[in-house]
Each structure stands twice: as C-alpha cells, then as structure tokens.
Scaffold this active site. Structure first.
Site, mmCIF file in Angstrom:
data_model
loop_
_atom_site.group_PDB
_atom_site.id
_atom_site.type_symbol
_atom_site.label_atom_id
_atom_site.label_comp_id
_atom_site.label_asym_id
_atom_site.label_seq_id
_atom_site.Cartn_x
_atom_site.Cartn_y
_atom_site.Cartn_z
ATOM 1 N N ASP A 16 35.502 43.467 38.061
ATOM 2 C CA ASP A 16 36.874 43.048 37.835
ATOM 3 C C ASP A 16 36.963 42.458 36.427
ATOM 4 O O ASP A 16 35.945 42.103 35.814
ATOM 5 C CB ASP A 16 37.268 42.020 38.903
ATOM 6 C CG ASP A 16 38.720 41.627 38.809
ATOM 7 O OD1 ASP A 16 39.564 42.503 38.547
ATOM 8 O OD2 ASP A 16 39.024 40.428 38.992
ATOM 9 N N ASP A 18 39.972 40.038 35.018
ATOM 10 C CA ASP A 18 40.465 38.663 34.979
ATOM 11 C C ASP A 18 39.707 37.804 35.985
ATOM 12 O O ASP A 18 39.587 38.152 37.163
ATOM 13 C CB ASP A 18 41.965 38.627 35.279
ATOM 14 C CG ASP A 18 42.776 39.262 34.159
ATOM 15 O OD1 ASP A 18 42.844 38.655 33.081
ATOM 16 O OD2 ASP A 18 43.309 40.368 34.358
ATOM 17 N N ASP A 212 35.987 38.124 41.462
ATOM 18 C CA ASP A 212 36.217 36.691 41.663
ATOM 19 C C ASP A 212 37.084 36.415 42.885
ATOM 20 O O ASP A 212 37.403 35.269 43.153
ATOM 21 C CB ASP A 212 36.878 36.078 40.424
ATOM 22 C CG ASP A 212 38.314 36.565 40.236
ATOM 23 O OD1 ASP A 212 38.533 37.800 40.263
ATOM 24 O OD2 ASP A 212 39.226 35.719 40.090
#
Length: 276
Positions: A16, A18, A212
């Site tokens: 990922d 961000d 995240d």
C-alpha cells in the site's frame, strides 16, 4: 511473528502507499530504502492505492517529491484495476464516469467510450467535486439498466482539514436512490490483488502484501492467498488487531523494519542470478 514470513521465500512484493510509504506528502522512515532494496535484489513489486483520483504519472511525481523513486509502471491504482476488469468483461463498451483524470484516463486507455446516455456501465470513482447533477445522472442511468461499478468502498478520504466524503459514501447515496449495490473493484476485493499479481507475473503463494489497514490491505491479501504484513505507521493500531477474526502474517512498526527482510526473504537462486 516474522518467523511465519520466513517459511517460504518471497519472490514478489505488493505494498500500500499511504500509511506505509508516505503520510500526506512526506516519506515515512525507511520508505526510500525499501524501494531501493527491492530494486537491488531484482524483486518484482507494485505500489497499490485505492485512490482513483490520480494517474500513475501524478503519483510518481508525488512520491518523487518525497524522495521515493518509483517508475510509473510500478504503481497500480483502483482506477487501473477497474478499467482492466471492465475491459475483460465488456471491451469497447460505453460508460458514464464520475471521477477525475486517474479514472477517465484509465478508461480511455482500455478503449471505453465515455458518454452520458445509452451506456452499459456507470463507473463511480473519487473526486473532490461531486456534483448533484452528476449523481442524478448516475441514478437515472442505473434505473434504466446500466451496471453500477465503483472503484473502491472507502467512505472517507484524508485531507489537511479532516475527513472528506469518498467513493463509498456517494455510492451509498446512489444505492439508496436506486436499490442497486455497486460492484467494488478496489481493496478489500481480492480482485485488485489478483490483477496486480497478474500485472507483474507473480504467484500468490510466493508474494506478500504490506499495508497499514486490517480491513482492506490485510483482508484482501489474505483472501487472495498471500502472506500479509501489517505496519503500525498508518490506520490500524496494535490494540485494534484483536478486534478482527483474522490476523496478518506479521506485524512491524514501520516500513524501515521491512528493509532487511527483502534480502533475507529473497530466493537464493535470484541472488545468484543477480550477481552474474
């Protein structure tokens, strides 16, 4: 928990963006080193994002400004995944698209005709300028039989001022008006993982997803048959993991902790080939 990662070598990496590599416009510690390690060991990789606003060129420039050098071809967005999926379903179809350059350019590149009447699909992406007129048009087209597709289910997106309504929120409004649920292509749909793996010729059993968020990154990686690594530098905090009925393969504080694992988990034969 990293012991479970070491059970088999890792040939390919998905990550990922961000919360893993960047926070807003700043690179997170170790992000540039992680990409450099992947390139050093010749590991196929893709950087994934559910954000459909930007083109890979835009995102490459954003990452470059933060000190992370990634080729455009190594960035995979929900807009690209959506356009690829639809091209496999009904190539050359007509679509009414609500979104920005990231989505409209992806649809154009896959050969779709963008129109506002007599369309096969209504494709909803993210934009900072949702209009009542466009939403009304989408509702009427879906009522007339157009198939409803959305790039991703995220209900909010980040901004410096606070959360913004995102694709999932607007999709819910259209669903309330039509009674039709969209088909979401982006995470946590494992379809996005599989299209990413196909793009780099990777296999799920020898690949890993870094993210995240438990509810998107880890879930989609798990459902695609991949190992998953949760970093605690973004949305999901350590005390929240127990709330979910599934677990990541490993949990680390941030991407800096992943850097030494790239070489450690690279297949031995790949290292030998890279040295010749």
């Amino acid at each position: 928990m990293t012991t479970a990662l070491e059970a088999h070598p890792i040939h390919s990496w998905l990550t990922d963006m961000d919360g893993v590599l960047v926070h807003e416009d700043a690179a997170l510690p170790g992000a540039a080193d992680f990409i450099a390690a992947l390139q050093q060991y010749g590991r196929p990789f893709l950087v994934l994002t559910n954000n459909s606003i930007f083109t890979p060129r835009d995102l490459r420039a954003r990452l470059s400004r933060s000190g992370i050098d990634i080729p455009e071809a190594s960035i995979w967005t929900s807009a690209l995944a959506t356009a690829r999926f639809l091209a496999e379903q009904q190539p050359g179809a007509a679509a009414y698209v609500i979104g920005e350059a990231g989505l409209t350019s992806a649809m154009h590149e896959e050969g779709f005709i963008l129109a506002d009447s007599d369309v096969d699909f209504v494709v909803l992406g993210e934009t900072r300028t949702y209009s009542f007129e466009a939403i009304t048009r989408a509702v009427r087209l879906i009522t007339l039989g157009a198939k409803f597709i959305a790039t991703n289910p995220d209900v909010t997106g980040p901004s410096a001022e606070g959360p913004l309504p995102a694709t999932g929120s607007v999709a819910a409004m259209i669903t309330a008006a039509t009674g039709i649920q969209p088909y979401y292509v982006g995470k946590p749909n494992p379809l996005m993982m599989r299209t990413a793996l196909n793009r780099i010729g990777a296999h799920s059993e020898t690949s890993i997803m870094i993210g995240d968020r438990m509810d998107t990154d880890v879930k989609s990686g798990l459902e695609a048959g991949m190992r998953s690594l949760l970093v605690l530098s973004g949305s999901t905090q350590e005390d929240e993991i127990i709330r979910y009925p599934y677990r990541p393969t490993a949990v680390l504080d941030g991407i800096a902790d992943v850097v030494p694992l790239v070489g450690k988990l690279t297949p031995f034969e790949s290292v030998e080939l890279g040295e010749d």
